[in-house]
Enzyme design. Structure first.
Site, short mmCIF file in Angstrom:
data_model
loop_
_atom_site.label_atom_id
_atom_site.label_comp_id
_atom_site.label_asym_id
_atom_site.label_seq_id
_atom_site.Cartn_x
_atom_site.Cartn_y
_atom_site.Cartn_z
N GLU A 172 11.90 -3.80 15.16
CA GLU A 172 12.19 -2.65 13.82
C GLU A 172 11.85 -3.26 12.59
O GLU A 172 11.70 -2.59 11.59
CB GLU A 172 13.71 -2.63 14.11
CG GLU A 172 14.35 -1.90 15.30
CD GLU A 172 13.67 -0.75 15.65
OE1 GLU A 172 13.18 0.24 14.68
OE2 GLU A 172 13.39 -0.35 16.93
N HIS A 175 8.59 -2.14 11.56
CA HIS A 175 8.50 -0.92 10.98
C HIS A 175 9.04 -1.19 9.47
O HIS A 175 8.28 -0.14 8.64
CB HIS A 175 9.78 0.08 11.57
CG HIS A 175 9.24 0.59 12.95
ND1 HIS A 175 7.80 0.91 13.35
CD2 HIS A 175 10.05 0.67 14.26
CE1 HIS A 175 7.81 0.91 14.48
NE2 HIS A 175 9.20 1.19 15.28
#
Length: 574
Positions: A172, A175
């Site tokens: 994550e 991202h």
């Protein structure tokens, strides 16, 4: 802002302890993952910014890299209604101290693995009152994140139940650094096959191509990227949703940044050593490829525009010497000493495998190269027009293997050592300079056994390992002889004066003024040197013409064989 989860996959088996900075970090095994499918998430776990919630309009990137690689963070909580909607976030942390420590350890690992020479490339730090852009981390519904930096607002990172492990955290955070999924690259169909018949209903978006939003990173397809889904992701029947082309390749690891992930972060955030002070503008260099130990060469001294560039065994020719010209923007131009033409990417072509050639000098970016230090000895050379690296095709090592431009992949086929040429094509010996002595027959370096420093420590040949016991400081004497001092011990290459017979041993000994430590360098074919010991009048020699690591080095009557020929190569600055 609301998030409604429609399908959640929990597959939990065993875990193992991973030690980071002396602390235990529990990491999921290959099948210990959490995949969240959310109808309001883009590509499975990426939350589009409000400006791009209409996917039909999401044709440009809304996220961006973080300025200066600094990512402020804060801890928050999120409360939603029973349908997962109407969510409200507050400044009260929802992760306990142990979970926060796990998240911080994953951040530290990302910082440490992407750092160059101890200097951070990216840095996660607590949010300051003055920060108007930052990431908010909370225990939300599943694992998902906003894409990249957003001006004057927060970037959300949800790490809910089953997400607080190194793999999901790192995924994550990739991202938030502005990276999309590897398996959704526009060129992915060359490397993987999507088995749509096995994909769960409403999960197709997790495999759709990033055709409109993808930004070219100029790196090879990375099966090992932490942003690559595994074979069974979002499967409705337990069968594979992703298979490789050709079949059988491993992919979808979920533990650490891959080597290409690290390279991609460094490239995106412009993290590289910009110090090129040891490349002298106007000086002539051989560019020796690390993988092949052969030099950049213009095919058969060809002087025409478009003449091919290749690797070839060092032969001392002017078509292997390149004059460097530094530009004000930190790039260089490389001029072939034989023709006066510049190293050039044909037409500025940006494709992998584009031809590298020599061409009449001009001011285009096709002739500009950005030297980036790989360590203290080697460089990669990135062409400004193509943003790709000078590369030996197919990792080849044979004479006349083509040189082309290729996506930066961090391999030795793209790493080059700058070795100073003399006007005749040989290395000019500078008194006080530090050199490796590479034997021509074995292609191995003169080495002090086991980094020993005691008087009498043996001298041998050994594979080049970059050690200081393979670097020799050469001092010129007034009588045109030289003394060779081992950089590791500070002691001199020495022959016992009482034994000057063929096969007499060489070793290191405390520096003195005896002839046993004086050597007369004699050029061989303007390419190599033989070193004649003054006390014995015999040549530095590899015993029996051996080529194995650890083969002894002695003195022997001159015989003009390659076992007595040595190439002098500058050691990297320490």
């Amino acid at each position: 802002m609301f998030v409604s989860v429609s399908i959640i996959y929990f597959i939990v088996l065993l875990t193992f302890a991973d030690i980071v900075d002396g602390r235990s970090l529990t990491v999921p095994t290959e099948t210990d993952r959490v995949f969240i499918k959310n109808r309001n998430l883009f590509r499975g776990d990426i939350l589009l910014h409000p400006q791009a919630t209409n996917r039909a309009l999401a044709t440009t990137r809304i996220g961006a890299p973080w300025p200066n690689g600094i990512i402020p963070y804060t801890w928050k909580s999120e409360t939603c209604d029973s349908e997962g909607q109407n969510c409200i976030r507050t400044d009260i942390p929802s992760h306990d101290s142990s979970e926060q420590a796990t998240i911080l350890l994953a951040m530290r690992r990302m910082e440490e693995t992407t750092a160059i020479d101890g200097k951070p490339c990216i840095q996660f730090r607590p949010k300051l009152p003055s920060d108007n852009a930052y990431i908010s981390i909370f225990d939300g519904q599943g694992c998902w994140a906003h894409l990249g930096h957003r001006f004057r607002t927060e970037t959300l990172v949800s790490l809910g139940g089953g997400c607080v492990y190194q793999g999901p955290i790192t995924h994550e955070l990739m991202h938030t650094l502005d990276f999309l999924h590897e398996h959704q690259r526009p060129d992915r169909d060359q490397y993987i096959q999507i088995n749509w018949e096995n994909v769960a209903e409403n999960s197709e978006d997790s495999f759709a191509l990033h055709t409109d939003m993808y930004v070219e990173r100029n790196t090879p397809y990375d099966y090992n990227s932490i942003t690559h889904y595994p074979s069974w992701a979002f499967s409705k029947n337990g069968e594979k949703t992703i298979e490789t082309k050709p079949p059988g390749k491993s992919f979808g690891q979920y533990y650490n940044l891959s080597n290409i992930d690290i390279l991609s972060i460094r490239n995106l955030y412009q993290c590289f050593n910009k110090d090129i002070s040891d490349i002298v503008s106007g000086a002539s260099y051989k560019l020796m490829n690390i993988n092949s130990n052969k030099v950049l060469d213009v095919y058969r001294f060809d002087g025409h525009d478009g003449a091919n560039v290749q690797i070839f065994t060092d032969n001392g020719g002017q078509n292997q010497c390149w004059i460097t010209q530094k530009n004000q923007d930190g790039t260089i131009k490389l001029i072939d000493s034989n023709t006066g033409m510049a190293l050039d990417v044909h037409g500025g072509n940006t494709s992998d495998g584009a031809k590298v050639q020599v061409w009449s000098e001009n001011e285009t970016n096709a002739q500009k190269w950005r030297p980036i230090k790989v360590d203290n000895e080697y460089y990669k050379l990135i062409n400004v027009a193509s943003n790709k690296a000078l590369n030996v095709h197919g990792d080849g090592t044979s004479d006349e293997t083509d040189v082309d431009s290729w996506s930066d992949n961090g391999t030795p086929a793209q790493q080059w050592r700058f070795v100073r040429c003399n006007l005749d094509g040989t290395l000019h010996i500078v008194s006080g300079g530090k050199y490796k002595l590479v034997n021509i027959n074995s292609n191995k370096a003169l080495d002090v056994n086991g980094f020993q420093t005691a008087n009498g420590a043996n001298v041998e040949i050994y594979s080049d390992n970059g050690g200081q016991n393979q670097c020799w400081i050469i001092y010129k004497n007034q009588d045109d002889t030289v003394k060779l001092i081992d950089s590791n011990s500070g002691k001199a290459l020495h022959v016992n004066e009482d034994d000057i017979s063929d096969g007499a041993n060489t070793h290191i000994w405390s520096n003195n003024e005896s002839n046993a430590q004086k050597w007369r360098p004699i050029k061989v074919d303007n390419k190599y040197y033989k070193l004649i010991n003054v006390a014995s009048n015999k040549a530095l020699n590899v015993h029996g013409g051996g080529t194995n690591d650890g083969t002894n080095v002695n003195i022997w009557s001159e015989n003009d064989t390659p076992t007595q020929h040595w190439r002098l190569m500058e050691c990297g600055r320490q």
